[in-house]
Enzyme design. Structure first.
Site, PDB file in Angstrom:
ATOM      1  CG  ASN A 103      -1.730   1.242   1.387  1.00 15.25           C
ATOM      2  OD1 ASN A 103      -1.844   2.049   0.472  1.00 15.25           O
ATOM      3  ND2 ASN A 103      -2.290   1.443   2.559  1.00 15.25           N
ATOM      4  CD  GLU A 417      -0.680   6.702  -3.831  1.00  8.25           C
ATOM      5  OE1 GLU A 417      -0.622   6.112  -2.727  1.00  8.25           O
ATOM      6  OE2 GLU A 417      -1.639   6.582  -4.618  1.00  8.25           O
ATOM      7  CD  GLU A 462      -3.249   7.979  -0.121  1.00 10.06           C
ATOM      8  OE1 GLU A 462      -3.889   7.842   0.937  1.00 10.06           O
ATOM      9  OE2 GLU A 462      -2.859   7.013  -0.797  1.00 10.06           O
ATOM     10  CD  GLU A 538      -8.808   7.066  -1.541  1.00  8.73           C
ATOM     11  OE1 GLU A 538      -8.621   6.441  -0.471  1.00  8.73           O
ATOM     12  OE2 GLU A 538      -7.907   7.279  -2.373  1.00  8.73           O
ATOM     13  CG  HIS A 541     -11.184   1.302   3.612  1.00 12.54           C
ATOM     14  ND1 HIS A 541     -10.770   0.031   3.942  1.00 12.54           N
ATOM     15  CD2 HIS A 541     -10.221   1.813   2.803  1.00 12.54           C
ATOM     16  CE1 HIS A 541      -9.600  -0.213   3.375  1.00 12.54           C
ATOM     17  NE2 HIS A 541      -9.245   0.851   2.672  1.00 12.54           N
ATOM     18  CD1 TRP A1000      -6.540   4.444   9.330  1.00 11.98           C
ATOM     19  CD2 TRP A1000      -7.195   3.338   7.505  1.00 11.98           C
ATOM     20  NE1 TRP A1000      -7.040   5.364   8.450  1.00 11.98           N
ATOM     21  CE2 TRP A1000      -7.440   4.716   7.317  1.00 11.98           C
ATOM     22  CE3 TRP A1000      -7.525   2.443   6.483  1.00 11.98           C
ATOM     23  CZ2 TRP A1000      -8.012   5.222   6.137  1.00 11.98           C
ATOM     24  CZ3 TRP A1000      -8.086   2.944   5.323  1.00 11.98           C
ATOM     25  CH2 TRP A1000      -8.320   4.314   5.152  1.00 11.98           C
TER      26      TRP A1000
END
EC number: 3.2.1.23
Length: 1024
Positions: A103, A417, A462, A538, A541, A1000
């Protein structure tokens, strides 16, 4: 013969793949997809062009651990041990090298721009024939639509060029290298390049020529670029199609450009002009460009709801009309702008029902075919999605054409990214990396700007916020002011974004991270001076059994106009197929290929499995995003349309009143609702039920006719209301039979007819039941307070890095999984018409009491066992996952029948899409096959459950399958699960939510946590 400058040694010595200033060598400028038709009618109807030739198919392939290991002789001829692979493909899917899933962490040592010396290299070659006619005049190009990560190209032993940026085309002029007849291409692909540092997306890291390869023949004098833009008057009754066309070649006075606009077989407008651009400054204009403007009266506007398309044909010809070539594209008349804090399409504020989509196929890796693309679009449309974010790179060029034609709004995202950098903007704030970033943004815009479906540009994902972002934001706004730009990095609200576009911001809860606080979406709107729309890039999730709390977002979206929706993360599980020693396929995730580093099952966040089978959560998304909303007042149903442009011309509202699933009355009414309109539907006098039960009114919107994206009978929206019922009490019939209690040293035994119940006096549990001579239990009926951890329960916790805040770690630390029952009481009493068993247990770990469970079991003359359960929860133990009972039934029946919410899996914070009815499904359908096994298959709001000879009544939640919670918890992959003896039944009085704001951090909202100190529930268990 290979010249010295073309030699492999010379090319390797330059090490172009470790130079951020070299993103390409000899690559042609970006442009929209070309076909170079030589017949304008073929261009208008989008027929296959004779000038465009696919090179997809079998290529020769050899793999080496590093580019230096490639022999020089490969440039001239195929190596004797070369394999054959299909292009397009990822070589890892053919057994070469390993795919790596990570990731954030880079899969290579971070030392930009340098990459490891061990740099896996794939050498492709293809022999093909060229007709003499292609060489006599014009230019022959080769187009690589996608190569990961960088490559050098040779033709007939001569070096042609170099390209990187794996997600945009690299196009080269082969004219000087070809000869009539047989020709040989050699392509050396490197797994890692300096470009890899800009491609740190959350996905499998794979390599190879994974998109189409084709040859294109263009005339010597040619169309080199064209851009179409639509402009409108205030009420959209008049439009102008503006087409800017650029040529390459000899600029002759006789050259003309004609742009014609077609709607089907009808030519709507046309214009012709010589070259010579409008004056730009005191030095004049572009001699090789021309801008034509076509007026269109009452254009049929494009939207995702009604994707009206025209066809623009651009012809390059001489003054006497001789056609040189034609290019063409679909045109959608639409306007995107931000005004008064709202994102508007054709003057109406959009509500983005979006999803993030990776290009992923379980068998083919990152290779996309048309069938899979269409399948994705149809599923999205059928489930009320209207938008897709190309996360996190430009997609296959065909994807945009399909989105234009079927109707989806697209966020087109640059292939940038740098998530694993510390700080994240280490490269994006470095001017040495500006050229590489610039190529990735500008070439995306130049390729895709003619697509009406593309309504927003994204600078990437990101990568922090750097000066390079600001420069590229300004470039896009300069060359394409017709679209907004979004970028989340640096806090989601920097100067490089027109839209506040956070990821995983919560509805009401602030997340005050240092430097880049993540406010609640409601608070963000009210920050001083903030007037931009907010669209979550986003959210929700969807990892494994997730999407809890989704309804809360949609309540906010509908309540606050500037909260204009978002993009769920994400569309498809990124699992890959592997085969066991017997050739059986199974679904693999990070680490299953020996890949390091890896992020395990974090690649599986989809609303659909990798094979596109829906997760249960997809139904929740469909329901919350539905375009019709309903309100019931008395016998009047108010139907509100959230369509902005579409009249309900293909919908009927079907209504039904049912008592405990038995229909009492029903009807059907055609919907006649205009865009954003309402319709009142008066129901007839409803019948009164004659017996006790739950009375429900269900409405469904049904499409009687098939559409481009749905079959006839498609249900697009639905709602349920529980109606008031007459008070009705059904008294149990008198029974003359009285159960008999016998006591032994170890057991209480109750007998009634051919039924027996046995309670173990040492454990206090119901240890066995008999019907005749058949035992009904394989394990005792026990309390249950835990669940096989969900991905959301685990968070980022793993064996080598424990997150003590994760739910599963809190439960483990408190001893919930290891708790053992200490018997406090076990007594039996004979009543006038029943036997009463009373038990009490203290569930303890290491001497500490976590739960006290007190139960009574009342077995009457009808053979009904009424179970009352009271549970006290220790004040200093974590909120439990569930409060319920579990046992292993001896019976295995084919079907399960229940009265409650269904038919799909549902949980307390993900049940708005479920309907109350009587459902009947195969036992196998009660289990959801998440690739990473976890708690699954719950059905809430259950009043009655039938399975085999057993019947349960009450108000409970249950799941039932061949797998125990213990096995689910201990098994890493679904294919390793084995059907256990009998059937595992879990009946819960209460079950914690599953969460899903992210995966998370603990994300179960407080109202869905089991935070009370005491709980009571009741259950009736009998045999039919």
């Amino acid at each position: 013969m290979t010249m010295i400058t073309d030699s492999l040694a010379v090319v390797l010595q330059r090490r172009d793949w470790e130079n951020p200033g070299v993103t390409q060598l000899n690559r042609l400028a970006a442009h929209p997809p070309f076909a170079s038709w030589r017949n304008s009618e073929e261009a208008r109807t989008d027929r296959p062009s004779q000038q465009l030739r696919s090179l997809n198919g079998e290529w020769r392939f050899a793999w080496f651990p590093a580019p230096e290991a490639v022999p020089e002789s490969w440039l001239e001829c195929d190596l004797p041990d070369a394999d054959t692979v299909v292009v397009p493909s990822n070589w890892q899917m053919h057994g070469y090298d390993a795919p790596i899933y990570t990731n954030v962490t880079y899969p290579i040592t971070v030392n930009p721009p340098f990459v490891p010396a061990e740099n896996p290299t794939g050498c492709y070659s293809l022999t093909f024939n060229i007709d003499e006619s292609w060489l006599q005049e014009g230019q022959t190009r080769i187009i690589f639509d996608g190569v990961n990560s960088a490559f050098h190209l040779w033709c007939n032993g001569r070096w042609v060029g170099y390209g990187q940026d794996s997600r945009l085309p690299s196009e080269f002029d082969l004219s000087a290298f070809l000869h009539a007849g047989e020709n040989r291409l050699a392509v050396m692909v490197l797994r890692w390049s300096d470009g890899s540092y800009l491609e740190d997306q959350d996905m499998w890291r794979m390599s190879g020529i994974f998109r189409d390869v084709s040859l294109l023949h263009k005339p010597t004098t040619q169309i080199s670029d064209f851009q179409v833009t639509t402009r409108f008057n205030d009420d959209f009754s008049r439009a102008v199609l503006e087409a800017e066309v650029q040529m390459y070649g000899e600029l002759r006075d006789e050259l003309r450009v004609t742009v014609s606009l077609w709607q089907g077989e009808t030519q709507v407008a046309s214009g012709t002009a010589p070259f010579g651009g409008e004056i730009i400054d005191e030095r004049g204009g572009y001699a090789d460009r021309v801008t034509l403007r076509l007026n269109v009266e009452n254009p049929e506007l494009w939207s995702a709801e009604i994707p009206n398309l025209y066809r623009a044909v651009v012809e390059l010809h001489t003054a006497d009309g001789t056609l040189i070539e034609a290019e063409a594209c679909d045109v959608g008349f639409r306007e995107v702008r931000i005004e008064n804090g709202l994102l508007l399409l054709n003057g109406k504020p959009l509500l983005i029902r979006g999803v993030n989509r990776h290009e992923h196929h379980p068998l083919h890796g990152q290779v996309m075919d048309e069938q899979t693309m269409v399948q994705d679009i149809l599923l999205m449309k059928q489930n009320n999605f209207n938008a897709v974010r190309c996360s996190h790179y430009p997609n296959h060029p065909l994807w945009y054409t399909l989105c234009d034609r079927y109707g989806l709004y697209v966020v087109d995202e640059a292939n940038i990214e740098t998530h694993g950098m510390v700080p994240m903007n280490r490269l994006t704030d470095d001017p040495r990396w500006l050229p590489a970033m610039s190529e990735r943004v500008t070439r995306m815009v130049q390729r895709d700007r003619n697509h009406p479906s593309v309504i927003i540009w994204s600078l990437g994902n990101e990568s922090g916020h750097g000066a390079n972002h600001d420069a590229l934001y300004r470039w896009i706004k300069s060359v394409d002011p017709s679209r907004p730009v979004q970028y989340e990095g640096g806090g989601a609200d920097t100067t490089a974004t027109d839209i506040i576009c956070p990821m995983y911001a919560r509805v009401d809860e602030d997340q005050p991270f240092p430097a880049v606080p993540k406010w609640s979406i409601k608070k963000w709107l009210s920050l001083p001076g903030e007037m931009r729309p907010l669209i979550l890039c986003e959210y929700a999730h969807a990892m494994g059994n997730s999407l809890g709390g989704f309804a809360k977002y949609w309540q906010a979206f509908r309540q606050y106009p500037r909260l204009q929706g978002g993009f769920v993360w994400d569309w498809v599980d990124q699992s890959l197929i592997k085969y066991d020693e017997n050739g059986n396929p199974w679904s693999a995730y990070g680490g299953d290929f020996g890949d390091t580093p890896n992020d395990r099952q974090f690649c599986m966040n989809g609303l659909v499995f990798a094979d596109r089978t829906p997760h249960p959560a997809l139904t929740e998304a469909k329901h919350q995003q539905q375009f019709f909303q309903f309100r019931l007042s008395g016998r009047t149903i108010e139907v509100t349309s959230e369509y902005l442009f579409r009249h309900s011309d293909n919908e009927f509202l079907h209504w039904m009143v049912a008592l405990d699933g038995k229909p009492l009355a029903s009807g059907e009414v055609p919907l006649d609702v205009g865009p954003q309109g309402k319709q009142l539907i008066e129901l007839p006098e409803l019948p009164q039920p004659e017996s006790a039960g739950q009375l429900w009114l269900t409405v469904r919107v049904v499409q009687p006719n098939a559409t481009a994206w749905s079959e006839a009978g498609h249900i697009s929206a639905w709602q349920q209301w529980r109606l008031a019922e007459n008070l009705s009490v059904t008294l149990p019939s008198a029974s003359h039979a009285i159960p008999q209690l016998t006591t032994s040293g170890t057991d209480f035994c109750i007998e009634l007819g051919n039924k027996r119940w046995q309670f173990n006096r040492q454990s206090g549990f119901l240890s066995q039941m008999w019907i005749g001579d058949e035992k009904q239990l394989l394990t005792p009926l026990r309390d249950q307070f835990t669940r096989a951890p969900l991905d959301n329960d685990i968070g980022v916790s793993e064996a080598t890095r424990i997150d003590p805040n994760a739910w599963v770690e809190r439960w483990k630390a408190a001893g919930h999984y290891q708790a053992e029952a200490a018997l406090l009481q076990c007594t039996a009493d004979t009543l006038a018409d029943a036997v009463l068993i009373t038990t009490a247990h203290a569930w303890q770990h290491q001497g500490k009491t976590l739960f006290i469970s007190r139960k009574t079991y009342r077995i009457d003359g009808h053979g009904e066992m009424v179970i009352n359960v009271d549970v006290a929860v220790a004040s200093d133990t974590p909120h439990p996952a569930r409060i319920g009972l579990t046992c292993q039934l001896a019976q295995v029946s084919e079907r399960v029948n229940w009265l409650g919410l269904g038919p799909q899996e549902n949980y307390p914070d993900r049940l708005t899409a479920a309907c109350f009815d009587r459902w009947d499904l195969p036992l196998s359908d009660m289990y959801t096959p998440y690739v990473f096994p976890s708690e699954n298959g719950l059905r809430c709001g259950t009043r009655e459950l039938n399975y085999g000879p057993h019947l349960w009544r009450g108000d409970f939640q249950f799941n039932i399958s061949r797998y125990s919670q213990q096995q689910l918890m201990e098994t890493s992959h679904r294919h390793l699960l084995h059907a256990e003896e009998g059937t595992w039944l879990n009946i819960d009085g209460f079950h914690m939510g599953i969460g899903g704001d992210d995966s998370w951090s603990p994300s179960v909202s407080a109202e869905f946590q089991l935070s009370a100190g005491r709980y009571h529930y009741q259950l009736v268990w009998c045999q039919k």
